[in-house]
Design a protein around this motif. Structure first.
Motif, PDB file in Angstrom:
ATOM      1  N   ILE A  98       0.831  -1.204   0.000  1.00 35.54           N
ATOM      2  CA  ILE A  98       0.000   0.000   0.000  1.00 35.54           C
ATOM      3  C   ILE A  98       0.862   1.250   0.000  1.00 35.54           C
ATOM      4  O   ILE A  98       2.034   1.229   0.383  1.00 35.54           O
ATOM      5  N   ARG A  99       0.248   2.338  -0.434  1.00 39.69           N
ATOM      6  CA  ARG A  99       0.939   3.624  -0.472  1.00 39.69           C
ATOM      7  C   ARG A  99       0.383   4.524   0.635  1.00 39.69           C
ATOM      8  O   ARG A  99      -0.824   4.705   0.755  1.00 39.69           O
ATOM      9  N   VAL A 100       1.275   5.056   1.425  1.00 41.85           N
ATOM     10  CA  VAL A 100       0.942   5.962   2.520  1.00 41.85           C
ATOM     11  C   VAL A 100       1.453   7.347   2.149  1.00 41.85           C
ATOM     12  O   VAL A 100       2.597   7.489   1.711  1.00 41.85           O
ATOM     13  N   GLU A 101       0.600   8.368   2.305  1.00 46.99           N
ATOM     14  CA  GLU A 101       0.981   9.730   1.915  1.00 46.99           C
ATOM     15  C   GLU A 101       0.834  10.687   3.088  1.00 46.99           C
ATOM     16  O   GLU A 101      -0.093  10.563   3.897  1.00 46.99           O
ATOM     17  N   ALA A 102       1.750  11.641   3.165  1.00 45.32           N
ATOM     18  CA  ALA A 102       1.660  12.706   4.161  1.00 45.32           C
ATOM     19  C   ALA A 102       1.950  14.038   3.487  1.00 45.32           C
ATOM     20  O   ALA A 102       2.681  14.095   2.488  1.00 45.32           O
TER      21      ALA A 102
END
Length: 203
Positions: A98-102
């Motif tokens: 999965i891709r986690v973005e901040a």
């Protein structure tokens, strides 16, 4: 302008430009107001880019930071706290990458890490590091460095294959290199730190 007033002005200006950021994918518990379709009721943590352990500089073990970014001794952002709406903001498949973005508004370099509490009832001891596999920043020892001043940063991690939950917690912790350190990715000294928790489902 007197010297005293000038010093106050400079200090206030520095406070305004301190680094701030929040977890936006999956959306953090303390940023729930950013997505009105979730229908969350107040209270909201409106200054959600400043969920930063009460602005207490943290050692490498984040010793005095609250579980989900609260000031020392508080648990408002943790499960069961005043900002916990019980809303799952993302659903993933077990074992998925999965891709986690901040969103980082004024980064002071440093690094961030991703952790998962794979159980329904969150506590201080349930979090397990998910090594960063890829990022739009340098990957170092399973974490991602923060190299640009203002940006959306992302990392790819893999969820455990055998974990499923109706509600569990993904945690993002960003430890800056501020105050300035010789190594812009890893600061060995106490440093300003941001932390967010997001409620997710793994099926």
């Amino acid at each position: 302008m007197s010297k005293a007033i000038l010093l106050i002005f400079i200090a206030a200006s520095l406070a305004v430009v301190e680094p701030h950021g929040f977890l936006r994918v999956p959306l953090a518990r303390t940023s729930i107001f950013r997505q009105p379709s979730f229908g969350a009721s107040q209270p909201f943590w409106w200054d959600d880019t400043g969920v930063w352990c009460g602005n207490v500089q943290q050692d490498i073990n984040f010793s005095t930071c609250g579980r989900c970014g609260d000031a020392p001794g508080n648990s408002h952002a943790a499960q069961g706290g005043r900002y916990d709406k019980g809303i799952v903001t993302a659903t993933y498949n077990a074992g998925a990458r999965i891709r986690v973005e901040a969103q980082i508004d004024a980064a002071h370099q440093g690094f961030y890490q991703i952790e998962l509490c794979p159980q329904q009832q969150e506590n201080n001891n349930c979090f397990q590091r998910l090594p960063v596999l890829a990022s739009n920043n340098q990957v170092r020892d399973g974490t991602a460095c923060v190299t640009m001043a203002t940006q959306v940063i992302w990392a790819e991690v893999q969820l455990p294959a055998g974990v499923r939950c109706n509600r569990c917690t993904l945690r993002w912790t960003y430890r800056t290199a501020y105050p300035p350190a010789p190594n812009t990715c890893f600061n060995p000294n106490p440093a300003q730190t941001f932390r967010n928790c997001a409620d997710i489902r793994i099926q």
